[in-house]
Design a protein around this motif. Structure first.
Motif, PDB file in Angstrom:
ATOM      1  N   UNK A  74      25.347  46.207  11.084  1.00 54.78           N
ATOM      2  CA  UNK A  74      24.890  45.551  10.367  1.00 54.78           C
ATOM      3  C   UNK A  74      25.070  45.432   9.031  1.00 54.78           C
ATOM      4  N   UNK A  75      25.845  43.609   8.316  1.00 58.68           N
ATOM      5  CA  UNK A  75      26.661  43.402   7.401  1.00 58.68           C
ATOM      6  C   UNK A  75      24.989  42.826   6.740  1.00 58.68           C
ATOM      7  N   UNK A  76      25.357  42.734   4.943  1.00 56.69           N
ATOM      8  CA  UNK A  76      24.420  42.204   4.795  1.00 56.69           C
ATOM      9  C   UNK A  76      25.331  41.536   3.566  1.00 56.69           C
ATOM     10  N   UNK A  77      23.982  40.595   2.967  1.00 56.24           N
ATOM     11  CA  UNK A  77      24.718  40.055   1.821  1.00 56.24           C
ATOM     12  C   UNK A  77      23.868  39.098   0.735  1.00 56.24           C
ATOM     13  N   UNK A  78      23.688  39.940  -0.167  1.00 57.86           N
ATOM     14  CA  UNK A  78      22.572  39.208  -0.971  1.00 57.86           C
ATOM     15  C   UNK A  78      23.020  39.025  -2.369  1.00 57.86           C
ATOM     16  N   UNK A  79      21.924  37.700  -2.967  1.00 56.40           N
ATOM     17  CA  UNK A  79      22.508  37.973  -4.325  1.00 56.40           C
ATOM     18  C   UNK A  79      22.670  38.745  -5.463  1.00 56.40           C
ATOM     19  N   UNK A  80      21.768  40.342  -4.749  1.00 52.95           N
ATOM     20  CA  UNK A  80      22.141  42.110  -5.711  1.00 52.95           C
ATOM     21  C   UNK A  80      23.075  42.974  -5.083  1.00 52.95           C
TER      22      UNK A  80
ATOM     23  N   UNK B  96      26.436  43.498  -1.889  1.00 50.60           N
ATOM     24  CA  UNK B  96      26.550  43.250  -0.113  1.00 50.60           C
ATOM     25  C   UNK B  96      27.679  44.500   0.406  1.00 50.60           C
ATOM     26  N   UNK B  97      26.503  44.564   1.873  1.00 52.31           N
ATOM     27  CA  UNK B  97      27.912  45.646   2.228  1.00 52.31           C
ATOM     28  C   UNK B  97      27.669  46.102   3.888  1.00 52.31           C
ATOM     29  N   UNK B  98      28.045  46.566   4.750  1.00 54.06           N
ATOM     30  CA  UNK B  98      27.654  47.436   5.372  1.00 54.06           C
ATOM     31  C   UNK B  98      26.683  48.815   5.599  1.00 54.06           C
ATOM     32  N   UNK B  99      25.284  48.518   7.062  1.00 50.50           N
ATOM     33  CA  UNK B  99      25.386  49.744   7.423  1.00 50.50           C
ATOM     34  C   UNK B  99      25.528  49.724   8.861  1.00 50.50           C
TER      35      UNK B  99
ATOM     36  N   UNK C 169      19.022  48.754  -1.781  1.00 53.02           N
ATOM     37  CA  UNK C 169      19.318  47.288  -0.649  1.00 53.02           C
ATOM     38  C   UNK C 169      20.020  47.232  -0.052  1.00 53.02           C
ATOM     39  N   UNK C 170      20.989  48.124   1.166  1.00 48.76           N
ATOM     40  CA  UNK C 170      21.139  48.231   3.069  1.00 48.76           C
ATOM     41  C   UNK C 170      19.966  48.831   3.285  1.00 48.76           C
ATOM     42  N   UNK C 171      19.179  49.385   2.621  1.00 50.06           N
ATOM     43  CA  UNK C 171      17.808  50.242   3.890  1.00 50.06           C
ATOM     44  C   UNK C 171      17.172  48.446   4.063  1.00 50.06           C
ATOM     45  N   UNK C 172      17.142  47.827   2.714  1.00 46.77           N
ATOM     46  CA  UNK C 172      15.878  46.911   2.715  1.00 46.77           C
ATOM     47  C   UNK C 172      16.229  45.754   3.340  1.00 46.77           C
ATOM     48  N   UNK C 173      17.596  45.006   3.300  1.00 50.73           N
ATOM     49  CA  UNK C 173      17.644  44.577   4.442  1.00 50.73           C
ATOM     50  C   UNK C 173      17.542  45.313   5.355  1.00 50.73           C
TER      51      UNK C 173
END
Length: 313
Positions: free
Chosen positions: A79-85, A87-90, A157-161
């Protein structure tokens, strides 16, 4: 961005600032990462698997989790995410079958400059050990979801995404492993109200011989410290932190976590275990206690078994 997300964001920034202040005068750590192939081909005990992440930077930690899952042939979802805060992979691994889902979490990142053994390589190693045991005998009435998020140190952040993107309607409860590498007593925290899931966790711990207020403690909301389960709790799901602490430090820990501002001045001289190495250059592999990691694996096996019974009733 919700007001709650703003709060998590600010908490993450404060967390990083405090960590930098604590380490400002500390010498750089001398821990070196174990070669990945040595870990992949080595013993599969939790203490040995703690070498998978310890002393690697966050990009390498993230890649190491994927490498371990791939080398073991474990099906997983990225589960990849990217925000202004950030980015990373869950990484998400599902085991078992059933209508209800138990989520167990161990974040794979660490604060920059720390070897990150107890925070949180030990917890990742615990879940990888549990993964292999559950894969050999999958629960038939419960789905166990192992979640390895990125960027916990950035306000979860990762858990929130993940919570924003995932379907959560079948999730019965969540445990987030944090600081699980030293001590003899389990603490279930952020447990402010009684829930069916909390009763399940209590019952599981007592099934393996742990005694309330002696060898395990259930405590309410902790003011400053937190972990990824809070992203799930914000979505209305019963979600708690799971930590191991030394019984001998119980009183000092209670004062430290529930009166953080008062304790901050005392902490300049001494912070109680396990917070003495938390977010510091001293969070090294040699501080981990194999018995503590093994105890958490046993406790989680009991939670899975008890949650499976609850799901079928």
């Amino acid at each position: 961005m919700s007001l709650r997300d703003v709060g998590f964001f600010l908490r993450g920034r404060l967390n990083r600032a405090v960590s930098r202040a604590l380490n400002r005068r500390a010498p750089a750590h001398t821990e070196t990462p174990t070669p990945l192939n040595d870990v992949l081909g080595g013993p599969r005990t939790p203490i040995a698997l703690s070498r998978l992440l310890t002393a690697r930077d966050n990009a390498a930690r993230e890649a190491a989790v994927a490498s371990w899952l791939g080398a073991r042939g474990v099906p997983f979802t990225r589960h990849r995410f990217a925000t202004f805060e950030g980015r990373g992979d869950n990484y998400v691994v599902d085991l078992g079958a059933g209508d209800r889902i138990l989520v167990l979490i161990a974040h794979h990142d660490a604060v920059p400059g720390s070897p990150g053994a107890n925070d949180n390589a030990a917890s990742v190693a615990i879940l990888l050990t549990l993964l292999e045991r559950l894969a050999a005998a999958p629960p038939s009435r419960l789905r166990v979801r192992l979640l390895f998020p990125a960027c916990e140190e950035l306000g979860y952040l990762g858990a929130r995404a993940y919570v924003r993107d995932a379907s959560l309607d079948r999730v019965a409860g969540v445990l987030s492993l944090e600081l699980c590498g030293m001590g003899d007593t389990l603490a279930i925290w952020d447990a402010g109200a009684q829930t069916t899931f909390l009763s399940t966790v209590r019952g599981a711990l007592e099934n393996v011989g742990r005694r309330a207020d002696e060898t395990y403690h259930v405590v309410g909301k902790i003011p400053v410290f937190g972990s990824d389960h809070r992203a799930f709790a914000a979505a209305g799901i019963p979600a708690y932190g799971l930590t191991v602490v030394p019984a001998s430090e119980a009183d000092a820990l209670r004062a430290f976590v529930f009166s953080p501002m008062k304790s901050a001045l005392r902490a300049v001289k001494r912070r109680p275990v396990p917070f003495d190495t938390y977010h510091t250059t001293r969070d090294a592999l040699g501080t981990l206690d194999a018995a503590a990691l093994d105890a958490v694996v046993a406790a989680l096996e009991a939670v899975v078994e008890e949650a499976g019974r609850s799901a079928s009733s």
